[in-house]
Every structure is written in structure tokens, then in C-alpha cells.
Design a protein around this motif. Sequence first.
Motif, PDB file in Angstrom:
ATOM      1  N   ALA A  33       0.909  -1.455   0.021  1.00  0.00           N
ATOM      2  CA  ALA A  33      -0.248   0.816   0.065  1.00  0.00           C
ATOM      3  C   ALA A  33       0.623   0.869   0.133  1.00  0.00           C
ATOM      4  CB  ALA A  33      -0.607   0.020   0.951  1.00  0.00           C
ATOM      5  N   MET A  34       1.968   1.118   0.779  1.00  0.00           N
ATOM      6  CA  MET A  34       2.569   2.311   0.722  1.00  0.00           C
ATOM      7  C   MET A  34       3.045   2.347   0.116  1.00  0.00           C
ATOM      8  SD  MET A  34       5.787   3.623   3.925  1.00  0.00           S
ATOM      9  CE  MET A  34       4.500   3.158   5.465  1.00  0.00           C
ATOM     10  N   ALA A  35       3.879   1.432  -0.540  1.00  0.00           N
ATOM     11  CA  ALA A  35       4.567   1.556  -2.243  1.00  0.00           C
ATOM     12  C   ALA A  35       3.646   2.179  -3.520  1.00  0.00           C
ATOM     13  CB  ALA A  35       5.674  -0.070  -2.613  1.00  0.00           C
ATOM     14  N   LYS A  36       2.624   1.695  -3.058  1.00  0.00           N
ATOM     15  CA  LYS A  36       1.464   2.436  -4.184  1.00  0.00           C
ATOM     16  C   LYS A  36       1.915   3.547  -4.420  1.00  0.00           C
ATOM     17  CE  LYS A  36      -1.280   1.374  -8.329  1.00  0.00           C
ATOM     18  NZ  LYS A  36      -1.514   3.115  -7.427  1.00  0.00           N
ATOM     19  N   ALA A  37       1.292   3.947  -2.566  1.00  0.00           N
ATOM     20  CA  ALA A  37       0.947   5.583  -2.377  1.00  0.00           C
ATOM     21  C   ALA A  37       2.444   6.036  -2.770  1.00  0.00           C
ATOM     22  CB  ALA A  37       0.576   5.532  -1.381  1.00  0.00           C
ATOM     23  N   GLN A  38       3.509   5.823  -2.844  1.00  0.00           N
ATOM     24  CA  GLN A  38       4.535   6.424  -3.156  1.00  0.00           C
ATOM     25  C   GLN A  38       4.600   7.106  -4.260  1.00  0.00           C
ATOM     26  OE1 GLN A  38       9.078   4.405  -2.787  1.00  0.00           O
ATOM     27  NE2 GLN A  38       8.956   5.752  -1.099  1.00  0.00           N
ATOM     28  N   GLU A  39       4.549   5.634  -5.343  1.00  0.00           N
ATOM     29  CA  GLU A  39       4.716   5.535  -6.080  1.00  0.00           C
ATOM     30  C   GLU A  39       3.661   6.740  -7.503  1.00  0.00           C
ATOM     31  OE1 GLU A  39       2.885   2.435 -10.316  1.00  0.00           O
ATOM     32  OE2 GLU A  39       4.479   1.659  -8.848  1.00  0.00           O
ATOM     33  N   ASP A  40       2.494   6.879  -6.636  1.00  0.00           N
ATOM     34  CA  ASP A  40       2.035   7.390  -7.075  1.00  0.00           C
ATOM     35  C   ASP A  40       2.022   9.150  -7.509  1.00  0.00           C
ATOM     36  OD1 ASP A  40      -0.385   5.525  -8.177  1.00  0.00           O
ATOM     37  OD2 ASP A  40      -1.493   5.674  -6.234  1.00  0.00           O
ATOM     38  N   ASN A  41       2.999   8.917  -5.643  1.00  0.00           N
ATOM     39  CA  ASN A  41       3.254  10.306  -4.812  1.00  0.00           C
ATOM     40  C   ASN A  41       4.458  11.088  -6.032  1.00  0.00           C
ATOM     41  OD1 ASN A  41       3.728  12.660  -3.231  1.00  0.00           O
ATOM     42  ND2 ASN A  41       5.448  12.144  -3.108  1.00  0.00           N
ATOM     43  N   HIS A  42       5.027  10.583  -6.385  1.00  0.00           N
ATOM     44  CA  HIS A  42       5.964  10.553  -7.579  1.00  0.00           C
ATOM     45  C   HIS A  42       5.316  10.760  -9.262  1.00  0.00           C
ATOM     46  CE1 HIS A  42       9.581   8.050  -5.392  1.00  0.00           C
ATOM     47  NE2 HIS A  42       8.676   9.710  -4.616  1.00  0.00           N
ATOM     48  N   VAL A  43       4.702  10.161  -9.594  1.00  0.00           N
ATOM     49  CA  VAL A  43       4.516  10.228 -11.101  1.00  0.00           C
ATOM     50  C   VAL A  43       3.457  11.455 -10.531  1.00  0.00           C
ATOM     51  CG1 VAL A  43       2.475   9.494 -12.541  1.00  0.00           C
ATOM     52  CG2 VAL A  43       4.114   7.765 -11.431  1.00  0.00           C
ATOM     53  N   HIS A  44       2.947  11.909  -9.811  1.00  0.00           N
ATOM     54  CA  HIS A  44       2.481  13.214  -9.820  1.00  0.00           C
ATOM     55  C   HIS A  44       3.032  14.061  -9.112  1.00  0.00           C
ATOM     56  CE1 HIS A  44      -1.647  10.691  -7.817  1.00  0.00           C
ATOM     57  NE2 HIS A  44      -1.406  10.931  -9.379  1.00  0.00           N
ATOM     58  N   GLN A  45       4.257  14.422  -9.405  1.00  0.00           N
ATOM     59  CA  GLN A  45       5.163  15.111  -9.204  1.00  0.00           C
ATOM     60  C   GLN A  45       5.756  15.645 -10.181  1.00  0.00           C
ATOM     61  OE1 GLN A  45       8.571  14.815  -5.855  1.00  0.00           O
ATOM     62  NE2 GLN A  45       7.076  14.269  -4.593  1.00  0.00           N
ATOM     63  N   VAL A  46       5.975  14.782 -11.230  1.00  0.00           N
ATOM     64  CA  VAL A  46       6.471  14.646 -12.892  1.00  0.00           C
ATOM     65  C   VAL A  46       5.575  14.840 -13.861  1.00  0.00           C
ATOM     66  CG1 VAL A  46       7.324  13.520 -14.564  1.00  0.00           C
ATOM     67  CG2 VAL A  46       7.888  13.118 -12.419  1.00  0.00           C
TER      68      VAL A  46
END
Length: 229
Positions: free
Chosen positions: A199-212
Amino acid sequence: MTARSRSAPESPVGADEDELLPRGQRKQRTRDALIDAALQLMNEGRSFNSLGLREITRVAGVVPTSFYRHFRDTHELGLVLVEESALTLRRMLREARRAGAPVKDMIRRSVQVYKAFVLSNRLHFLFVAGERSGGSPVIRSAIRNEVDQFIDEMTSDLRHLAIFPKLSPESLRMVCELVVNTMLHAAADILDLPPGDQAMAKAQEDNHVHQVRLIFLGASLWRDDTGKV
């Protein structure tokens, strides 16, 4: 998914077995063992500058004179650490960008490729993180050069894909510089992620995608003639 595929480190115990290998394979095995030994020592909390040749060869299980058959000095070994991983990652990211996917999917795929590479090359990224802000000026310069290569290749790919066609070359490069530096900083978060926490890995990935995506959104609104959105 690693920067290289290595055999087990050469050691005195395996000397007879090594003699059965072709000369080229024995040489590569020793070279990889020296690189792995340096990474192992740094993983124990040592700075790269504090590593000595004899210490590296001891951990690698080879005689000190073997070192000079592969590297002029420890600085050259450090340059190899920087260059080899960067070259592999640049190739993988270029493949992700050139897959013909929409920009939204391209961003996520690139983030996923980057994350997997960071996790598979943990010691390399810890080395780069430590040397990027301190340590040897030679290694810092090599890291800056590799970062510039990432930026230049991303700029070239986005231009080829006609993403942000109205941006000047200078502005497009600035966008890519923001993306590359954002993802370099993200490496620490990726490495600190608790293993197995999906769950944390998915949230982290989403956050990095949103930043870009946010950087790309700003780029789409940027006007070169006024320097404003």
C-alpha cells in the motif's frame, strides 16, 4: 534488473575452479569482485574516500597487485561505479520513453522502471547519494556529467516525440532538469520504503508520478516569449 550480472567474488578457496575458466571470464570475475568489495565496505558505513586498496582487495579475496590490472587507482574504480549503473539506467529509461505510449502512461512506466532499478542497485545509489554531496571532487564531477547526460537524453527524446513542441530547446531542457533532479531526490524515499508494504509502495509511486505530471503541466502552460504561465 541490475547494472551487471556478476559471478561470485574470486577467493583463494576457489582458485582451482577459477583456473578452469577462460582468461577473460577470470579477469571479469576479479574486476567485479573488486567493485563488489568497495560497495560492501561502503554499505558498512565507510565513505568511499576512506577505502584503501589493500582493504578492497582483502575483502575481494585477491592479492593487492591484482587491483592494478583493472584500475589505475581507487578513483578510477569509483568512476566505474558511477558510469556503469548510469549507462544501464539511461538505456532502460530511453526504452520506456520510446515505447509509443501516451504521456501519462510514459511517465508512470518511467517511474516504475526507475524504482525497480534503484531497488535492484541499492548500494550503487547509496554510493552516488553520498558522493554527490561530498567526497572526491573527481567522483562529484563524474556524477554531474552523468546527470547532464540524463537531462540531455530526456530532452532529445521529448523533442523527438513532439512533447511540448512550442517550448524552446532551453526551456525544454529546464523541464527535463526538474524531472531528473526530482527523481534523484526520490531515490532516498524508495530505498527507505519498508519491504513488503504494498500500500505504501503504491502511494509512493503515485506521488512520484504526480510530481512529474505537475512539472509537465507547468511546462504545457509555459510561454517562452514572456517567461510566464
